[in-house]
Design an enzyme around this catalytic site. Structure first.
Site, PDB file in Angstrom:
ATOM      1  N   HIS A  80      -4.189  -0.560   7.729  1.00  0.00           N
ATOM      2  CA  HIS A  80      -5.216  -0.419   6.704  1.00  0.00           C
ATOM      3  C   HIS A  80      -6.177   0.637   7.244  1.00  0.00           C
ATOM      4  O   HIS A  80      -7.263   0.329   7.724  1.00  0.00           O
ATOM      5  CB  HIS A  80      -5.933  -1.767   6.509  1.00  0.00           C
ATOM      6  CG  HIS A  80      -6.819  -1.813   5.304  1.00  0.00           C
ATOM      7  ND1 HIS A  80      -7.111  -0.708   4.555  1.00  0.00           N
ATOM      8  CD2 HIS A  80      -7.474  -2.840   4.733  1.00  0.00           C
ATOM      9  CE1 HIS A  80      -7.918  -1.064   3.557  1.00  0.00           C
ATOM     10  NE2 HIS A  80      -8.155  -2.352   3.650  1.00  0.00           N
ATOM     11  N   LYS A  85       9.112  -6.226 -14.682  1.00  0.00           N
ATOM     12  CA  LYS A  85      10.364  -6.048 -15.431  1.00  0.00           C
ATOM     13  C   LYS A  85      11.473  -5.510 -14.537  1.00  0.00           C
ATOM     14  O   LYS A  85      12.557  -5.187 -15.021  1.00  0.00           O
ATOM     15  CB  LYS A  85      10.142  -5.080 -16.594  1.00  0.00           C
ATOM     16  CG  LYS A  85       9.147  -5.583 -17.619  1.00  0.00           C
ATOM     17  CD  LYS A  85       8.893  -4.524 -18.679  1.00  0.00           C
ATOM     18  CE  LYS A  85       7.703  -4.903 -19.541  1.00  0.00           C
ATOM     19  NZ  LYS A  85       7.200  -3.754 -20.301  1.00  0.00           N
ATOM     20  N   ARG A 104     -12.470  -5.873  -2.926  1.00  0.00           N
ATOM     21  CA  ARG A 104     -13.399  -4.967  -2.270  1.00  0.00           C
ATOM     22  C   ARG A 104     -12.805  -3.581  -2.046  1.00  0.00           C
ATOM     23  O   ARG A 104     -13.424  -2.585  -2.383  1.00  0.00           O
ATOM     24  CB  ARG A 104     -13.777  -5.629  -0.949  1.00  0.00           C
ATOM     25  CG  ARG A 104     -14.418  -4.883   0.095  1.00  0.00           C
ATOM     26  CD  ARG A 104     -14.536  -5.818   1.286  1.00  0.00           C
ATOM     27  NE  ARG A 104     -14.279  -7.190   0.862  1.00  0.00           N
ATOM     28  CZ  ARG A 104     -15.175  -8.149   0.846  1.00  0.00           C
ATOM     29  NH1 ARG A 104     -16.368  -7.920   1.282  1.00  0.00           N
ATOM     30  NH2 ARG A 104     -14.858  -9.356   0.428  1.00  0.00           N
ATOM     31  N   THR A 105     -11.593  -3.530  -1.495  1.00  0.00           N
ATOM     32  CA  THR A 105     -11.000  -2.233  -1.203  1.00  0.00           C
ATOM     33  C   THR A 105     -10.793  -1.450  -2.494  1.00  0.00           C
ATOM     34  O   THR A 105     -11.064  -0.257  -2.572  1.00  0.00           O
ATOM     35  CB  THR A 105      -9.649  -2.425  -0.487  1.00  0.00           C
ATOM     36  OG1 THR A 105      -9.863  -3.227   0.662  1.00  0.00           O
ATOM     37  CG2 THR A 105      -9.059  -1.107  -0.074  1.00  0.00           C
ATOM     38  N   ARG A 129      -1.875   0.056  -2.340  1.00  0.00           N
ATOM     39  CA  ARG A 129      -1.775  -1.152  -1.517  1.00  0.00           C
ATOM     40  C   ARG A 129      -0.475  -1.839  -1.898  1.00  0.00           C
ATOM     41  O   ARG A 129      -0.138  -1.944  -3.078  1.00  0.00           O
ATOM     42  CB  ARG A 129      -2.939  -2.092  -1.768  1.00  0.00           C
ATOM     43  CG  ARG A 129      -2.660  -3.475  -1.180  1.00  0.00           C
ATOM     44  CD  ARG A 129      -3.860  -4.312  -1.091  1.00  0.00           C
ATOM     45  NE  ARG A 129      -4.784  -3.805  -0.094  1.00  0.00           N
ATOM     46  CZ  ARG A 129      -5.858  -4.491   0.297  1.00  0.00           C
ATOM     47  NH1 ARG A 129      -6.116  -5.680  -0.219  1.00  0.00           N
ATOM     48  NH2 ARG A 129      -6.663  -4.002   1.200  1.00  0.00           N
TER      49      ARG A 129
END
Lengths: 204, 311
Positions: B137, B87, B59-60, B109
């Site tokens: 957030h 990696k 959603r975000t 995020r």
């Protein structure tokens, strides 16, 4: 900084200009069939509100004069019935501007209110001062995001000549002034001495 | 107040009440834009934004991507799985490489708290925190407060109760900062095992009784039980959690007033919130999602057009 401020249009003169502009609108939009008036936020909307008052008064006069004279009525109204003032809207162009990175002050947005469809309409964009033409350019972009008008015209109260940066010229013009870069034209609507236009000389 | 003071949005604590208000009034305008037939404006057509998602999100990420596209920005997406991160590339190297491709802004995020703060010290572009571990957030808190303001007229003086897993929740922490800054009262409600010790020092009430919190509040913001973070057993079973802390129609009918139900999603239906409540007229859950796009447009627009960016 403001160095000097000079009134260039006095209240009585401004009132004459508003009357002339409403006559021009009446003349070029018979019966206001499909015509809408859209003010550019924020100052174009102040101008439009004042213009709408003058236009409404003129329409009331006309309706009064033409009671009992069907022929005269047809002169101003293409449609049978009463002549009504065109629908009015407000358009904010902040998010369409190309110059927000070139300003020292950030721009704050205003509301857009277009409570009608633009399809097939004759739009008159209304702003108070035409300077570089960039606001109008942004206004055209913003307008077309709402639909496809048949025609778009431009009405300004003051056109500052010599500094236009785009090939944009008004269809209805209250007055033209020649100004320098360090001058600003400000229309003052809500003043105790009456609405007037001043020319302000600044340092920057 | 016409511009944001900081060039990043990392924590709600960096924002004053006036700045939050600026974001809200700008979001009002963008909400009008996204309800137009043509839902976009050309403001950020000269801006490229990278969405760096080192932790999964639906959603975000969609909300940010839609916000960016509706501002006409160019968007590149990056997720940690299947990238050079696996990696062994460091965070700074990853971001510097992306910025070398002439990216102007970063939305990130990350599973670690403080990752955005750390990054902001090493790169110069604006960074928007889209959730860092259990820390913050900020855009979620802004859209929650914006939704309360829209529903109730203002946030000032309102009583907001936050239910559920406060311990692991970045939404809870950002919400507390945002609501307190706007003058709301906040109460937290959840099992003692999911309540961080000393949280009262942020000026919030704490209770373990759902009925008490519901009777007190005007708005109930119900958080998701983060099943992925329950390796340690914080409560005996989901069923027991639902019995003690789940919110259902019966509980809401017992209190004699209308309260507004919010949830940041995704909902565990029948766990923290019963379906009849989530889908009722009291719930503004889908309005929150809609407002999320407008709020993110406002944040990105205000950061991208800060006058300090002029060179």
């Amino acid at each position: 900084m403001i160095l000097e401020s000079r009134v260039i249009v006095r209240p009585a003169h401004l009132s004459l200009i508003l009357q002339r502009l409403s006559e021009e609108l009446l003349e070029r939009h018979p019966g206001f069939h499909n015509t809408v008036l859209i003010g550019l936020q924020p100052r174009g909307v102040f101008f439009l509100n004042r213009l709408a008052q003058v236009l409404q008064a003129r329409i009331d006069d006309l309706s009064h004069e033409m009671d009992g004279s069907p022929e005269g009525h047809r002169l101003v109204s293409a449609q049978p019935g009463r002549l009504n003032i065109p629908a009015q809207g407000a358009l904010d162009v902040t998010f369409y501007r190309d110059d927000f990175r070139h300003r020292s002050e950030p721009l704050s947005a205003h509301t857009t209110q277009l409570p009608f469809s633009l399809e097939g309409k004759k739009v008159v964009l209304v702003d108070d001062v035409l300077f570089t033409g960039r606001t109008i350019r942004a206004g055209l972009d913003a307008l077309l995001d709402f639909g496809r008008p048949d025609r778009v015209e431009l009405m300004v109260l003051v056109s500052r000549r010599l500094r236009q940066e785009f090939p944009i010229h008004p269809d209805y013009c209250g007055m033209e002034v020649n100004t320098h870069d360090d001058e600003r034209v400000r229309v003052c609507w809500d003043e105790p001495e009456g609405a007037h236009i001043t020319l302000i000389k600044t340092t920057g | 107040m016409k511009a944001l003071a900081h060039s990043n949005l990392i924590s709600i604590r960096d924002l004053s009440a006036e700045e939050i208000d600026l974001i809200f009034t700008t979001a009002d305008n963008f909400k009008e834009v996204i309800n137009r037939p043509i839902k976009k404006v050309p403001s950020l057509r000269d801006t490229t934004i990278a969405n760096l998602f080192f932790e999964s999100s639906t959603r975000t990420r969609l909300s940010f991507e839609l916000a960016e596209k509706r501002l006409s920005a160019d968007v590149v997406n990056f997720s940690a799985s299947g990238s050079s991160v696996s990696k062994g590339e460091t965070l700074i190297d990853t971001v510097r490489n992306i910025l070398a491709m002439k990216v102007d802004m970063v939305v990130m995020r990350h599973p670690d708290a403080g990752a955005c703060q750390f990054l902001a010290r090493h790169v110069s572009c604006p960074i928007v925190n889209a959730g860092d571990g259990a820390h913050e957030h900020p855009t979620q808190a802004l859209l929650d407060a914006f939704s309360i303001r829209e529903k109730m007229g203002s946030v000032q003086g309102k009583r907001v109760a936050i239910f559920g897993d406060i311990l692991h929740s970045r939404v809870a922490l950002s919400n507390i900062f945002c609501l307190k800054a706007l003058g709301a009262e906040v109460m937290l409600c959840g099992p003692a095992t999911l309540m961080p010790r000393g949280i009262e020092e942020l000026g919030v009430g704490v209770t373990h009784q759902v009925r008490e919190a519901l009777a007190w509040c005007d708005v109930a913001n119900v958080l998701r039980i983060q099943l992925e973070r329950q390796q340690t057993r914080y409560f005996p079973s989901l069923r027991e959690y639902t019995q003690a802390f789940g919110i259902n129609r019966k509980l809401l009918d017992e209190i004699k007033k209308e309260i507004v139900i919010m949830h940041p999603g995704p909902i565990n239906r029948g766990v923290e919130l019963s379906s009849d409540v989530a889908d009722s007229g009291r719930s503004i859950i889908l309005q929150q999602v809609e407002n999320g796009v407008a709020i993110r447009m406002a944040v990105l627009y205000l950061l991208a057009t800060r006058p300090q960016l002029i060179e």
